[in-house]
Scaffold this active site. Structure first.
Site, PDB file in Angstrom:
ATOM      1  N   LYS A  80      60.181  19.429 -37.117  1.00  0.00           N
ATOM      2  CA  LYS A  80      60.986  18.337 -37.492  1.00  0.00           C
ATOM      3  C   LYS A  80      62.329  18.999 -38.342  1.00  0.00           C
ATOM      4  CE  LYS A  80      60.033  15.431 -40.662  1.00  0.00           C
ATOM      5  NZ  LYS A  80      59.652  14.201 -41.521  1.00  0.00           N
ATOM      6  N   ARG A 123      53.948   7.776 -40.632  1.00  0.00           N
ATOM      7  CA  ARG A 123      52.941   8.866 -40.695  1.00  0.00           C
ATOM      8  C   ARG A 123      52.945   9.132 -42.100  1.00  0.00           C
ATOM      9  NH1 ARG A 123      55.270  13.190 -44.149  1.00  0.00           N
ATOM     10  NH2 ARG A 123      56.547  14.636 -42.954  1.00  0.00           N
ATOM     11  N   GLN A 151      60.571   3.327 -47.487  1.00  0.00           N
ATOM     12  CA  GLN A 151      59.074   3.765 -47.023  1.00  0.00           C
ATOM     13  C   GLN A 151      58.010   2.909 -47.585  1.00  0.00           C
ATOM     14  OE1 GLN A 151      57.916   7.536 -46.570  1.00  0.00           O
ATOM     15  NE2 GLN A 151      59.581   8.315 -45.627  1.00  0.00           N
ATOM     16  N   SER A 212      61.669   9.056 -55.492  1.00  0.00           N
ATOM     17  CA  SER A 212      62.359  10.449 -55.710  1.00  0.00           C
ATOM     18  C   SER A 212      62.724  10.863 -57.112  1.00  0.00           C
ATOM     19  CB  SER A 212      63.590  10.286 -54.838  1.00  0.00           C
ATOM     20  OG  SER A 212      64.619   9.091 -55.422  1.00  0.00           O
ATOM     21  N   MET A 232      52.976  10.052 -53.277  1.00  0.00           N
ATOM     22  CA  MET A 232      53.732  10.242 -51.532  1.00  0.00           C
ATOM     23  C   MET A 232      55.172  10.816 -51.915  1.00  0.00           C
ATOM     24  SD  MET A 232      50.921  10.124 -50.364  1.00  0.00           S
ATOM     25  CE  MET A 232      51.559  10.298 -48.860  1.00  0.00           C
ATOM     26  N   GLY A 233      55.691  10.607 -53.154  1.00  0.00           N
ATOM     27  CA  GLY A 233      57.053  10.935 -53.120  1.00  0.00           C
ATOM     28  C   GLY A 233      57.630  12.590 -53.353  1.00  0.00           C
ATOM     29  N   LYS A 239      60.879  17.867 -58.060  1.00  0.00           N
ATOM     30  CA  LYS A 239      60.341  16.348 -58.182  1.00  0.00           C
ATOM     31  C   LYS A 239      58.913  16.139 -58.985  1.00  0.00           C
ATOM     32  CE  LYS A 239      62.544  14.372 -54.059  1.00  0.00           C
ATOM     33  NZ  LYS A 239      62.255  13.525 -52.980  1.00  0.00           N
ATOM     34  N   GLY A 305      50.298  13.904 -51.410  1.00  0.00           N
ATOM     35  CA  GLY A 305      50.758  14.011 -50.223  1.00  0.00           C
ATOM     36  C   GLY A 305      51.930  14.594 -50.194  1.00  0.00           C
TER      37      GLY A 305
END
Length: 334
Positions: A80, A123, A151, A212, A232-233, A239, A305
């Protein structure tokens, strides 16, 4: 793709699967299955990710990179390519922009170009949903959402399907953006409330962070026993969404340990010495029955994640197969 469809695609040229075609053929259940299966394959050693490249390009404040890998069981080989353009929203575009390239593992030929924007969102939501399915308490009633970007609505829809949630509580720096989450909750008949972060942690049985941020938004002392947190970020060096002490207190699971300790939520806890690499378990181990997952109702579980390339390849391969079968893809010759 099946061997027959793969051969047909090679005979007819390059398969083009548009964003609209992806939305048409990939729903939440199919994304969930694809992501769950690839986590299991990774844990068995049947699939592996290649090193991630992710860089600030020095223009338009953009981050750009590549995620790639190979799933021997699913015969998915590819990458990707894309990134994050923070100024896109004011232009009416999605901040995350990407395209997925699929190659034939038997001969190296490029077999498909697949739109990656919708698939990235679905996903990512599927990954947190898989973590909820395998790690959250069965009696979880309140879902907490931290973040209200593009998202977040995908995350909310997928999460609400995993437990019998009776309420959604949410926080976002810009409260106006919470209207999108509220609309989804109301559409699905679930009460919604905008709260501060401390109250969110006091009420929520499951928390999804999808921001973020570069600093902790949730603190250890706010989290009640038995909570499951899906972070998930955090997918880039620097980060951070939660307190290091919270990571150290929780039982930590992840999609891929190598990414978790270098660019995921665990990176800061690892760097500070609060946890060791051996303290982190892959979610695939739980799926395959090699780890029990949650051990008690009071245990705090955390899913880091990071977003692995194999997730993208799994959903893109499913999209290419279904789009070809349903006549929703195009062929061109290179």
């Amino acid at each position: 793709m099946s061997e027959e469809n793969s051969n047909n695609a090679n005979n007819e040229g390059l398969l083009i699967v548009s964003e609209d075609a992806c939305k048409s053929v990939i729903d939440r259940p199919s994304a969930f299955i694809a992501v769950e299966n690839v986590f299991a394959s990774m844990s068995r050693g049947d699939a592996y990710n290649f090193p991630v490249i992710r860089e600030a390009i020095g223009y338009a404040d953009a981050l750009y990179g590549f995620k790639s890998g190979f799933d021997r069981a699913g015969k998915s080989l590819g990458l990707k390519s894309g990134g994050y353009w923070p100024g896109n929203a004011v232009k009416g575009l999605t901040n995350h922009q990407s395209t997925i390239f699929l190659f034939n593992p038997d001969n190296g030929k490029l077999r498909a170009l697949v739109g990656g924007n919708y698939l990235t969102a679905v996903r990512t939501a599927a990954a947190s949903a898989v973590s909820i399915a395998h790690l959250a308490r069965k009696d979880s009633k309140v879902l907490g959402m931290v973040g209200a970007g593009h998202q977040s609505t995908f995350q909310l829809r997928a999460a609400l399907e995993q437990r019998n949630f009776e309420k959604v509580v949410a926080w976002n720096k810009n409260k106006e953006r919470l209207k999108n989450l509220q609309a989804v909750a109301e559409e699905l008949g679930v009460p919604f409330e905008s709260v501060d972060r401390e109250q969110l942690c006091a009420e929520a049985d499951v928390i999804i962070t999808i921001t973020s941020a570069f600093e902790p938004l949730l603190m250890k002392e706010w989290i009640k026993p038995g909570t499951h947190i899906a972070c998930m970020g955090t997918d880039t060096v620097g980060k951070q969404e939660v307190d290091v002490n919270l990571v150290a207190t929780a039982t930590v699971f992840t999609d891929e340990i190598a990414q978790s300790i270098t660019l995921g939520e665990a990176q800061h806890a690892i760097k500070s010495g609060a946890i060791k690499e051996s303290d982190i378990t892959t979610l695939g181990d739980v799926i395959n029955g090699d780890h029990p997952g949650r051990s008690s109702d009071d245990e705090i579980t955390l899913f880091d994640g990071t977003g692995v390339g194999l997730q993208d390849l799994a959903v893109a391969s499913a999209a290419a197969k279904l789009a070809l079968e349903k006549g929703e893809a195009q062929h061109i010759s290179l």
